[in-house]
Design an enzyme around this catalytic site. Structure first.
Site, PDB file in Angstrom:
ATOM      1  N   ASP A   1       0.846  -1.177   0.075  1.00 31.34           N
ATOM      2  CA  ASP A   1       0.212   0.229  -0.004  1.00 31.34           C
ATOM      3  C   ASP A   1       1.039   1.295  -0.394  1.00 31.34           C
ATOM      4  O   ASP A   1       2.196   1.292   0.675  1.00 31.34           O
ATOM      5  CB  ASP A   1      -0.869  -0.173   1.732  1.00 31.34           C
ATOM      6  CG  ASP A   1      -1.661   1.097   1.831  1.00 31.34           C
ATOM      7  OD1 ASP A   1      -2.409   1.734   0.024  1.00 31.34           O
ATOM      8  OD2 ASP A   1      -1.054   1.919   2.335  1.00 31.34           O
TER       9      ASP A   1
ATOM     10  N   ASP B   1       0.017   4.491   0.935  1.00 31.46           N
ATOM     11  CA  ASP B   1      -0.239   5.629   2.065  1.00 31.46           C
ATOM     12  C   ASP B   1      -0.679   5.614   3.707  1.00 31.46           C
ATOM     13  O   ASP B   1      -0.965   4.481   3.516  1.00 31.46           O
ATOM     14  CB  ASP B   1      -1.978   6.612   1.501  1.00 31.46           C
ATOM     15  CG  ASP B   1      -1.666   7.595   0.510  1.00 31.46           C
ATOM     16  OD1 ASP B   1      -0.561   8.636  -0.153  1.00 31.46           O
ATOM     17  OD2 ASP B   1      -2.428   7.582  -0.465  1.00 31.46           O
TER      18      ASP B   1
HETATM   19 MG   LIG Z   1      -2.883   3.357   3.475  1.00 34.43          MG
END
Ligand SMILES: [Mg+2]
Ligand SMILES: [Zn+2]
EC number: 3.1.3.-
Length: 211
Positions: free
Chosen positions: A10, A12
């Site tokens: 992922d 962020d």
């Molecule tokens: Mg995230």
């Protein structure tokens, strides 16, 4: 079974930090190259995984375009800079998959992107697409994220779920009980405060499986 083991991360809250506007008290995601701040241990952990033979990729939900918050070009510029900086730090990332959709959208958003899609995590669409494009061995591929939806997406794709989890981060207040408190579908096999610690645990699992 075919292919190489992968690690799909992922963006962020996992690789890079969210952007905090202290004055306004607003938390957003990075949409300019200048806003890229690697989280502690992220680059090191990714490098260890790459050196051990894992193919690295990124899968990220970016509903800001559908919501009218950012232009697609800003996202592209940010991702080009992110991949370049990782490359310069000795971290090859084979691909980045972006879900630009959002089920409700927002004022000024691109109406074509306002939809219930199969790629927005916790749906597995981006992970499945990356596995095919990069010839990953699905069952040996890990997803590292910072939310239950990352882990749910991993499960749905037939991959293994790991979570970076720092209980001091206020954005994660709903999760402050820790990953153990999550429902079975969202419970990661591995959890640690940073990517480097999660990477060590993944590599230990890998070494055990290879014996
Ligand atoms: Mg995230
Ligand atoms: Zn999507």
């Amino acid at each position: 079974m075919s292919g190489r083991p992968g690690v799909i991360l992922d963006r962020d809250g996992t690789i890079i930090d969210v952007v905090r506007d202290a004055e306004l008290g607003v938390v957003t995601t990075a949409f300019h190259p200048d806003q890229i701040r690697f989280l502690p241990g992220a680059v090191e952990g990714m490098r260890h995984l790459a050196e051990a033979g894992f193919t690295l990729a990124i899968a990220t939900n970016q509903p800001g375009v559908a919501k009218g918050q950012i232009p697609w070009s800003a996202l592209e510029r940010t991702h080009a800079a992110l991949l370049r900086r990782l490359q310069e730090a000795g971290v090859p990332v084979a691909a980045i998959e972006v879900c630009p959709h959002h089920p409700e959208g927002g004022p000024g958003g691109d109406p074509a992107l306002v939809q219930v899609c199969g790629c927005r995590k916790p749906a597995p669409g981006m992970l499945t697409k990356l596995a095919e494009a990069l010839d990953l061995e699905v069952a040996a591929t890990w997803v590292i994220g910072d939310t239950p939806s990352d882990v749910e997406a991993a499960r749905a794709a037939g991959m293994r779920g790991a979570m970076v989890f720092d209980p001091r981060r206020c954005e994660l207040c709903p999760l402050r009980e820790g990953p153990g408190g999550m429902g079975a579908r969202a419970r990661p096999e591995i959890a640690g405060p940073r990517i480097d610690s999660v990477a060590e645990a993944i590599l230990a699992t890998w070494a055990r499986a290879a014996r």
